[in-house]
Design a protein around this motif. Sequence first.
Motif, PDB file in Angstrom:
ATOM      1  N   SER A 120       0.792  -1.230   0.000  1.00  0.00           N
ATOM      2  CA  SER A 120       0.000   0.000   0.000  1.00  0.00           C
ATOM      3  C   SER A 120       0.823   1.278   0.000  1.00  0.00           C
ATOM      4  O   SER A 120       0.260   2.367  -0.147  1.00  0.00           O
ATOM      5  CB  SER A 120      -0.903   0.017   1.243  1.00  0.00           C
ATOM      6  OG  SER A 120      -0.098  -0.013   2.430  1.00  0.00           O
ATOM      7  N   ASN A 121       2.130   1.180   0.195  1.00  0.00           N
ATOM      8  CA  ASN A 121       2.956   2.368   0.428  1.00  0.00           C
ATOM      9  C   ASN A 121       3.404   3.002  -0.884  1.00  0.00           C
ATOM     10  O   ASN A 121       4.171   2.400  -1.632  1.00  0.00           O
ATOM     11  CB  ASN A 121       4.182   1.980   1.259  1.00  0.00           C
ATOM     12  CG  ASN A 121       4.967   3.188   1.738  1.00  0.00           C
ATOM     13  OD1 ASN A 121       4.850   4.271   1.174  1.00  0.00           O
ATOM     14  ND2 ASN A 121       5.759   3.015   2.775  1.00  0.00           N
ATOM     15  N   PRO A 122       2.965   4.220  -1.196  1.00  0.00           N
ATOM     16  CA  PRO A 122       3.323   4.849  -2.471  1.00  0.00           C
ATOM     17  C   PRO A 122       4.814   5.110  -2.641  1.00  0.00           C
ATOM     18  O   PRO A 122       5.273   5.361  -3.750  1.00  0.00           O
ATOM     19  CB  PRO A 122       2.526   6.162  -2.466  1.00  0.00           C
ATOM     20  CG  PRO A 122       2.233   6.428  -1.027  1.00  0.00           C
ATOM     21  CD  PRO A 122       2.085   5.088  -0.381  1.00  0.00           C
ATOM     22  N   ASN A 123       5.582   5.050  -1.552  1.00  0.00           N
ATOM     23  CA  ASN A 123       7.025   5.256  -1.652  1.00  0.00           C
ATOM     24  C   ASN A 123       7.776   3.994  -2.068  1.00  0.00           C
ATOM     25  O   ASN A 123       8.965   4.057  -2.382  1.00  0.00           O
ATOM     26  CB  ASN A 123       7.582   5.757  -0.320  1.00  0.00           C
ATOM     27  CG  ASN A 123       7.076   7.136   0.036  1.00  0.00           C
ATOM     28  OD1 ASN A 123       6.928   7.990  -0.830  1.00  0.00           O
ATOM     29  ND2 ASN A 123       6.785   7.354   1.311  1.00  0.00           N
ATOM     30  N   ASP A 124       7.102   2.839  -2.052  1.00  0.00           N
ATOM     31  CA  ASP A 124       7.722   1.579  -2.450  1.00  0.00           C
ATOM     32  C   ASP A 124       7.385   1.278  -3.905  1.00  0.00           C
ATOM     33  O   ASP A 124       6.237   1.466  -4.326  1.00  0.00           O
ATOM     34  CB  ASP A 124       7.216   0.415  -1.593  1.00  0.00           C
ATOM     35  CG  ASP A 124       7.631   0.523  -0.143  1.00  0.00           C
ATOM     36  OD1 ASP A 124       8.652   1.184   0.124  1.00  0.00           O
ATOM     37  OD2 ASP A 124       6.940  -0.053   0.713  1.00  0.00           O
ATOM     38  N   VAL A 131       3.043  -0.358  -9.453  1.00  0.00           N
ATOM     39  CA  VAL A 131       3.243  -1.513 -10.335  1.00  0.00           C
ATOM     40  C   VAL A 131       2.317  -1.399 -11.545  1.00  0.00           C
ATOM     41  O   VAL A 131       2.717  -1.650 -12.684  1.00  0.00           O
ATOM     42  CB  VAL A 131       2.997  -2.838  -9.585  1.00  0.00           C
ATOM     43  CG1 VAL A 131       3.026  -4.025 -10.548  1.00  0.00           C
ATOM     44  CG2 VAL A 131       4.046  -3.035  -8.493  1.00  0.00           C
ATOM     45  N   ARG A 132       1.074  -1.009 -11.307  1.00  0.00           N
ATOM     46  CA  ARG A 132       0.109  -0.878 -12.401  1.00  0.00           C
ATOM     47  C   ARG A 132       0.555   0.133 -13.442  1.00  0.00           C
ATOM     48  O   ARG A 132       0.379  -0.088 -14.649  1.00  0.00           O
ATOM     49  CB  ARG A 132      -1.259  -0.447 -11.865  1.00  0.00           C
ATOM     50  CG  ARG A 132      -2.115  -1.551 -11.275  1.00  0.00           C
ATOM     51  CD  ARG A 132      -3.579  -1.144 -11.256  1.00  0.00           C
ATOM     52  NE  ARG A 132      -4.088  -1.049 -12.608  1.00  0.00           N
ATOM     53  CZ  ARG A 132      -4.287   0.081 -13.282  1.00  0.00           C
ATOM     54  NH1 ARG A 132      -4.019   1.251 -12.722  1.00  0.00           N
ATOM     55  NH2 ARG A 132      -4.756   0.056 -14.511  1.00  0.00           N
ATOM     56  N   THR A 133       1.096   1.263 -12.996  1.00  0.00           N
ATOM     57  CA  THR A 133       1.360   2.370 -13.923  1.00  0.00           C
ATOM     58  C   THR A 133       2.811   2.468 -14.389  1.00  0.00           C
ATOM     59  O   THR A 133       3.071   3.055 -15.443  1.00  0.00           O
ATOM     60  CB  THR A 133       0.962   3.711 -13.279  1.00  0.00           C
ATOM     61  OG1 THR A 133       1.696   3.881 -12.056  1.00  0.00           O
ATOM     62  CG2 THR A 133      -0.528   3.738 -12.966  1.00  0.00           C
ATOM     63  N   GLU A 134       3.748   1.886 -13.620  1.00  0.00           N
ATOM     64  CA  GLU A 134       5.158   2.090 -13.936  1.00  0.00           C
ATOM     65  C   GLU A 134       5.880   0.837 -14.412  1.00  0.00           C
ATOM     66  O   GLU A 134       7.007   0.934 -14.912  1.00  0.00           O
ATOM     67  CB  GLU A 134       5.893   2.637 -12.700  1.00  0.00           C
ATOM     68  CG  GLU A 134       5.371   3.990 -12.222  1.00  0.00           C
ATOM     69  CD  GLU A 134       6.076   4.461 -10.960  1.00  0.00           C
ATOM     70  OE1 GLU A 134       7.143   3.896 -10.619  1.00  0.00           O
ATOM     71  OE2 GLU A 134       5.559   5.383 -10.301  1.00  0.00           O
ATOM     72  N   GLN A 135       5.259  -0.343 -14.279  1.00  0.00           N
ATOM     73  CA  GLN A 135       5.949  -1.579 -14.612  1.00  0.00           C
ATOM     74  C   GLN A 135       5.304  -2.255 -15.824  1.00  0.00           C
ATOM     75  O   GLN A 135       4.109  -2.105 -16.084  1.00  0.00           O
ATOM     76  CB  GLN A 135       5.912  -2.543 -13.412  1.00  0.00           C
ATOM     77  CG  GLN A 135       6.471  -1.957 -12.127  1.00  0.00           C
ATOM     78  CD  GLN A 135       7.939  -1.592 -12.235  1.00  0.00           C
ATOM     79  OE1 GLN A 135       8.710  -2.293 -12.871  1.00  0.00           O
ATOM     80  NE2 GLN A 135       8.325  -0.501 -11.600  1.00  0.00           N
ATOM     81  N   SER A 139      -0.351  -4.404 -16.552  1.00  0.00           N
ATOM     82  CA  SER A 139      -1.600  -4.817 -17.187  1.00  0.00           C
ATOM     83  C   SER A 139      -2.203  -6.056 -16.525  1.00  0.00           C
ATOM     84  O   SER A 139      -3.375  -6.377 -16.768  1.00  0.00           O
ATOM     85  CB  SER A 139      -1.362  -5.095 -18.669  1.00  0.00           C
ATOM     86  OG  SER A 139      -0.407  -6.135 -18.835  1.00  0.00           O
ATOM     87  N   LEU A 140      -1.427  -6.743 -15.707  1.00  0.00           N
ATOM     88  CA  LEU A 140      -1.932  -7.932 -15.024  1.00  0.00           C
ATOM     89  C   LEU A 140      -2.797  -7.585 -13.823  1.00  0.00           C
ATOM     90  O   LEU A 140      -3.453  -8.454 -13.254  1.00  0.00           O
ATOM     91  CB  LEU A 140      -0.764  -8.812 -14.565  1.00  0.00           C
ATOM     92  CG  LEU A 140       0.150  -9.364 -15.665  1.00  0.00           C
ATOM     93  CD1 LEU A 140       1.361 -10.068 -15.058  1.00  0.00           C
ATOM     94  CD2 LEU A 140      -0.627 -10.317 -16.565  1.00  0.00           C
ATOM     95  N   LEU A 141      -2.793  -6.310 -13.420  1.00  0.00           N
ATOM     96  CA  LEU A 141      -3.538  -5.879 -12.243  1.00  0.00           C
ATOM     97  C   LEU A 141      -4.675  -4.948 -12.651  1.00  0.00           C
ATOM     98  O   LEU A 141      -4.467  -4.020 -13.439  1.00  0.00           O
ATOM     99  CB  LEU A 141      -2.621  -5.145 -11.261  1.00  0.00           C
ATOM    100  CG  LEU A 141      -1.428  -5.936 -10.725  1.00  0.00           C
ATOM    101  CD1 LEU A 141      -0.534  -5.013  -9.888  1.00  0.00           C
ATOM    102  CD2 LEU A 141      -1.886  -7.125  -9.901  1.00  0.00           C
ATOM    103  N   PRO A 142      -5.893  -5.154 -12.121  1.00  0.00           N
ATOM    104  CA  PRO A 142      -7.012  -4.263 -12.444  1.00  0.00           C
ATOM    105  C   PRO A 142      -6.860  -2.907 -11.765  1.00  0.00           C
ATOM    106  O   PRO A 142      -6.202  -2.782 -10.737  1.00  0.00           O
ATOM    107  CB  PRO A 142      -8.229  -5.018 -11.887  1.00  0.00           C
ATOM    108  CG  PRO A 142      -7.668  -5.855 -10.777  1.00  0.00           C
ATOM    109  CD  PRO A 142      -6.289  -6.253 -11.216  1.00  0.00           C
TER     110      PRO A 142
END
Length: 263
Positions: A120-124, A131-135, A139-142
């Motif tokens: 949940s930590n936005p700093n990690d 993960v959804r937006t930067e990795q 696309s594997l996560l809704p």
Amino acid sequence: MSKSALVCVTHNNCDTLIRCLESVFNNTSAPYHLFLIDNASSDPTPGLYTQLPSTATVVRNTANRWWAGGINQGIRLAGDDFDHVFFLNDDIEVPKRWLERLTNLLDSNPGIGAIGPLNSNPNDWQCYDRVRTEQDIGSLLPAAPEIDRRDLAAMDALVAGQNDPPGVTIQGMLAFFCTGLRREAVAKVGLLDEAFIMGGDDDDYCRRLTRAGFDLALALNTYVLHHGSVSINRMDDGVRAEFKRRNLARLAEKYAETSEAGA
């Protein structure tokens, strides 16, 4: 059935530690033993220890050995009696069946040396939305914008259904807020480098795991709350800056040839 050693290091974080321990004791059904390393806490933390179940062993240090030193104590105490070793921060909360999901991924993929969950930590970088937006695997996560990322039960229900695939190997590193390692990997790579204080130890250890031939993996079906940086945020800005400088210098010293090769 495999059994895991859970190593948690704490120092004057009574409030977050209470929530961490409650979640571990209430939500862990797979076989485990908790090694709780107290780095000379002077707050109410020691009062908790009379209430712990038999699945926990407490070590109370008379001086602060920092996170890496405490983790190494736990590794030594665990010895060879466990199939996995998990490094836990005292500011996390885990959902039901978290340990089963992570150990199942380790047991079914012998090439994986270490695995970590989403959080949940936005700093990690392991933050769900990062993960959804930067990795590439985002696309594997809704998207699930309607779910509060601090709602552990709701986020757990969401990711527990992400079973295709339940985990993926990654490049780079895992943040060691909640990381499970294969016992053979720990035996081959060794203890954490205690020259790192409040940072850098996870980066260093992941590099060592990769060099030893092990993969790193992210569990897409496991989500934990990570409140993040509770201990270091209490420190003076100058102290934090000095620790960061020393940690970066240590990494540069150990991996100079890597930097030169990439130049």
